[in-house]
Design a protein around this motif. Structure first.
Motif, PDB file in Angstrom:
ATOM      1  N   ALA A 150      49.065  47.244  56.423  1.00 56.35           N
ATOM      2  CA  ALA A 150      49.559  49.333  56.646  1.00 56.35           C
ATOM      3  C   ALA A 150      50.272  48.495  55.370  1.00 56.35           C
ATOM      4  O   ALA A 150      50.354  47.479  54.823  1.00 56.35           O
ATOM      5  N   LEU A 151      49.768  49.942  54.826  1.00 53.63           N
ATOM      6  CA  LEU A 151      51.118  50.155  53.644  1.00 53.63           C
ATOM      7  C   LEU A 151      52.227  50.727  53.513  1.00 53.63           C
ATOM      8  O   LEU A 151      51.986  51.722  54.467  1.00 53.63           O
ATOM      9  N   VAL A 152      53.269  50.506  53.393  1.00 57.51           N
ATOM     10  CA  VAL A 152      54.911  51.400  53.601  1.00 57.51           C
ATOM     11  C   VAL A 152      55.138  51.386  52.634  1.00 57.51           C
ATOM     12  O   VAL A 152      55.338  49.882  51.842  1.00 57.51           O
ATOM     13  N   ALA A 153      56.321  52.364  52.235  1.00 60.01           N
ATOM     14  CA  ALA A 153      56.254  52.365  50.662  1.00 60.01           C
ATOM     15  C   ALA A 153      58.443  51.428  51.205  1.00 60.01           C
ATOM     16  O   ALA A 153      59.471  52.814  53.015  1.00 60.01           O
ATOM     17  N   VAL A 154      58.906  51.083  50.720  1.00 63.33           N
ATOM     18  CA  VAL A 154      60.178  50.833  50.667  1.00 63.33           C
ATOM     19  C   VAL A 154      61.229  51.149  49.470  1.00 63.33           C
ATOM     20  O   VAL A 154      60.061  50.551  48.577  1.00 63.33           O
ATOM     21  N   GLY A 155      62.174  52.240  49.781  1.00 63.78           N
ATOM     22  CA  GLY A 155      62.350  52.507  48.685  1.00 63.78           C
ATOM     23  C   GLY A 155      61.511  53.014  48.310  1.00 63.78           C
ATOM     24  O   GLY A 155      61.253  54.403  48.357  1.00 63.78           O
ATOM     25  N   ASP A 156      61.427  53.070  46.095  1.00 64.83           N
ATOM     26  CA  ASP A 156      60.131  54.653  45.777  1.00 64.83           C
ATOM     27  C   ASP A 156      58.981  53.753  45.958  1.00 64.83           C
ATOM     28  O   ASP A 156      58.085  54.395  45.379  1.00 64.83           O
ATOM     29  N   GLY A 157      58.475  52.486  46.804  1.00 63.38           N
ATOM     30  CA  GLY A 157      57.826  52.112  47.389  1.00 63.38           C
ATOM     31  C   GLY A 157      56.461  51.831  45.774  1.00 63.38           C
ATOM     32  O   GLY A 157      54.906  51.389  46.458  1.00 63.38           O
ATOM     33  N   ALA A 158      57.109  51.295  45.121  1.00 62.98           N
ATOM     34  CA  ALA A 158      56.050  50.933  43.655  1.00 62.98           C
ATOM     35  C   ALA A 158      55.435  49.721  43.858  1.00 62.98           C
ATOM     36  O   ALA A 158      56.309  48.383  44.341  1.00 62.98           O
TER      37      ALA A 158
END
Length: 265
Positions: A150-158
């Motif tokens: 699974a792909l999760v964005a933390v903060g800016d998600g970069a």
């Protein structure tokens, strides 16, 4: 306590029985979180992007990692946890959650159910191969394992996704939180580290209103395909490797399920 026990019993039944033909995926409570904020994640088993939460059972897990910047941190929960993962979100960037199950055995007592399964998952020729091998049409077993991301964005998600070494897996070739994917989300399907060409990919697309649509794609010679995308939707990709086993006293087929989930802001 009674509710927790009932949940454990239900999930154990799902993991050991007829749920073998269902999808298994990682379902974060939120797809975009701030660093240090609660990260709550369910493991689910079901159909058409609707499924029951699965209990954290250490003996059923081969791997459960939080990957950021290419570095994997194993996650350890408590026996019976629901949700299966609760932690603080790491530093800002693209967080890739990786979950691999231990093999589980499913026994088929209905030949038609097996035929429907192999046809649905893009392996229609397997039914004829089963007969040609002289195998019984009832009472035979299949071993299955799950390989979910699974792909999760933390903060800016970069950040970028990359192969994690699972036997089969999807690799995102773009970041849905930072890249323009309105022309399609490119992904690559791997098997034993190599591109899996001409493979069926089942796409579950859930709108913000909860409507789920299902479509099918086929990977190219490089194991790549382009997933049509809409803003505000969540996606589950699913693809199954099905290979023969030849232990006369054990399962006669083995399925390896690759799954990837992500959201598009």
């Amino acid at each position: 306590m009674l509710t927790r026990l009932l949940s454990v019993v239900i999930s154990a039944s799902l993991l050991s029985g007829g749920a073998g033909a269902h999808e298994f995926w990682i379902d974060p409570e939120r797809w975009q979180v701030e660093s240090g904020a609660p990260l709550v994640v369910q493991l689910r088993n079901g159909e058409k992007f609707e499924g029951s939460p699965q209990v954290y059972f250490p003996n059923r897990i081969a791997r459960f990692d939080m990957v950021t910047g290419g570095a994997a941190t194993p996650y350890t929960g408590r026996m019976g946890d629901v949700p299966a993962l609760e932690a603080k979100a790491p530093d800002a960037g693209l967080l890739v959650l990786v979950h691999e199950t231990q093999p589980t055995t499913l026994t088929y007592r209905d030949w038609d159910k097996f035929v429907r399964f192999v046809e649905h998952k893009g392996h229609a020729a397997i039914a004829a191969e089963h007969v040609a091998r002289g195998l019984p049409q009832e009472g035979f077993a299949e071993s299955y394992s799950r390989f979910a991301k699974a792909l999760v964005a933390v903060g800016d998600g970069a950040g970028t996704d990359a192969p994690t070494g699972m036997e089969t897996e999807f690799v995102a070739l773009a970041n849905p939180y930072t890249d323009d994917v309105m022309g399609g989300m490119p992904v690559q399907l791997l098997y034993r580290g190599s591109p899996r060409a001409d493979a069926q990919v089942e796409v579950f697309d859930r709108s913000a209103e909860g409507t789920v649509t299902v479509s099918f794609l086929t990977t190219d010679a490089e194991g790549r395909t382009l997933v049509p995308i809409a803003r505000g939707h969540e996606y589950l990709l699913d693809s199954v490797v099905l290979r023969p086993l030849h232990d006369p006293d054990g399962p006669v087929w083995e399925s390896l399920w690759a799954a990837m989930t992500f959201s598009v802001p």
